[in-house]
Motif scaffolding. Structure first.
Motif, mmCIF file in Angstrom:
data_model
loop_
_atom_site.group_PDB
_atom_site.id
_atom_site.type_symbol
_atom_site.label_atom_id
_atom_site.label_comp_id
_atom_site.label_asym_id
_atom_site.label_seq_id
_atom_site.Cartn_x
_atom_site.Cartn_y
_atom_site.Cartn_z
ATOM 1 N N GLU A 317 0.834 -1.204 0.000
ATOM 2 C CA GLU A 317 0.000 0.000 0.000
ATOM 3 C C GLU A 317 0.869 1.255 0.000
ATOM 4 O O GLU A 317 0.557 2.249 -0.678
ATOM 5 N N PHE A 321 0.912 4.275 -2.805
ATOM 6 C CA PHE A 321 0.843 5.705 -2.506
ATOM 7 C C PHE A 321 1.997 6.437 -3.185
ATOM 8 O O PHE A 321 1.816 7.525 -3.741
ATOM 9 N N SER A 324 1.312 7.087 -6.802
ATOM 10 C CA SER A 324 0.321 8.132 -7.055
ATOM 11 C C SER A 324 0.944 9.515 -7.131
ATOM 12 O O SER A 324 0.290 10.467 -7.577
ATOM 13 N N HIS A 327 2.723 12.289 -2.551
ATOM 14 C CA HIS A 327 3.482 12.591 -1.345
ATOM 15 C C HIS A 327 4.321 13.858 -1.496
ATOM 16 O O HIS A 327 4.666 14.278 -2.592
#
Length: 335
Positions: A317, A321, A324, A327
């Motif tokens: 996971e 992230f 994507s 962050h």
């Protein structure tokens, strides 16, 4: 003991816990470390998704930090209870670069730190910065040291210099913090207005949205009064290099760190020659440079920016992230 290992074929769907033998007690010159934290890098993502080939069953993650729980004969640098952090190139102790591949890099050529315990040479670790928790300490191994080497060890950063940072990932945000701590001025790029405002809060002197401003290299040069910046942390690669050359001053320094926009492309050689700029590729740094970085952290009081923390069981996971690109700074893993 439990470890997060790559699958066959490597993918985030096959990245999973597996049982591994406990590494046992340290031999001469070695230490045993109880691991408690790591941080994610795009190199790690490449390994666990199969984009960077590695042996199936490889324990993931190049960064690792924790507590020394046993020391072998002849180890004087560390004692039980010391907080330590790993080195990206454990065989590169000092001096000029001696490695050009990842055959000795944890989480790639050798097992990494997504596990409970590690045993290895004391020279494969340094002392962690005082006051850092294991996740914070782990951010210096790859991203932090890359920024430090680019700006300070190779670039000779000094007060009053100007620095251009591409993007708001781990290397660039570390670069921003290092630049400000050293008395330099910094400009940073992003496609996100929200991230640019966060960068301002960290001390960025100027920000540029590269999605809105296509010729951002010229805009950055204009910000310096037409002189150009002294240093560029170039993380984009082929797709951004032309703008970085436009932004740098005559005789300036471009540290080529990443290839986010591609591994091949046209290089505006005439523009680079006219700028007489130094374009230098680099991959992380040596153990000695990491020790110097730790001392600088403790002197300046810099603390890393950790966007979000995941448990080790959530490692797939955490990588999703990262994919994507949502962050800001580093992504931490703690256990």
């Amino acid at each position: 003991m439990k470890a997060m290992v790559t699958g066959s074929p490597a993918s985030l769907d096959t990245l999973a816990f597996a049982d591994r033998p406990d590494p046992g007690q340290p031999g001469p010159g070695e230490i045993r470390v109880a691991l408690h934290g790591s941080s994610l890098n795009y190199h790690d993502l490449g390994v666990v998704t199969g984009r960077m080939p590695a042996d199936a069953g490889r324990i993931a993650l190049a960064d690792g930090a924790g507590t020394v729980v046993a020391v072998g004969d002849g180890v004087n640098e560390f004692a039980v209870g010391d907080q330590v952090v790993s080195c990206f190139f454990p065989i590169w102790q000092d001096g000029a670069p001696i490695v050009g591949d990842f055959s000795h890099t944890p989480g790639d050529g050798i097992d990494g730190f997504a596990t409970e315990f590690a045993v290895g040479p004391a020279t494969a670790f340094t002392r962690a910065p005082r006051g850092y928790d294991p996740v914070e300490a782990a951010t210096i191994t790859t991203a932090g040291l890359t920024a430090w080497r680019a700006l300070v060890s190779d670039g000779g950063l000094k007060a009053g210099d100007t620095v251009l940072l591409l993007g708001t990932g781990g290397v660039s945000i570390w670069g921003l913090q290092i630049a400000k701590a050293m008395g330099a001025m910094a400009v940073i790029t992003s496609s996100s207005g929200e991230k640019l405002e966060r960068a301002r809060d960290l001390g960025a002197d100027h920000v540029v949205n590269y999605r809105e401003v296509k010729d951002w290299g010229r805009v950055v040069a204009d910000w310096t009064g037409g002189r150009g910046v002294d240093h560029v942390l170039e993380l984009g690669g082929a797709g951004t290099l032309a703008n970085s050359i436009a932004a740098v001053r005559v005789g300036g320094h471009i540290a080529l760190i990443g290839t986010v926009t591609g591994v091949a492309g046209d290089v505006p050689t005439a523009a680079l020659m006219a700028k007489q700029a130094r374009l230098q590729g680099l991959i992380v740094g040596s153990r000695r440079q990491q020790q110097e970085f730790v001392r600088a952290i403790e002197t300046t009081g810099i603390r890393p920016v950790v966007d979000r923390r995941f448990s080790l069981a959530q490692l797939p996971e955490a990588f999703r992230f990262q994919q994507s690109s949502g962050h800001f700074g580093k992504i931490g893993v703690e256990w």
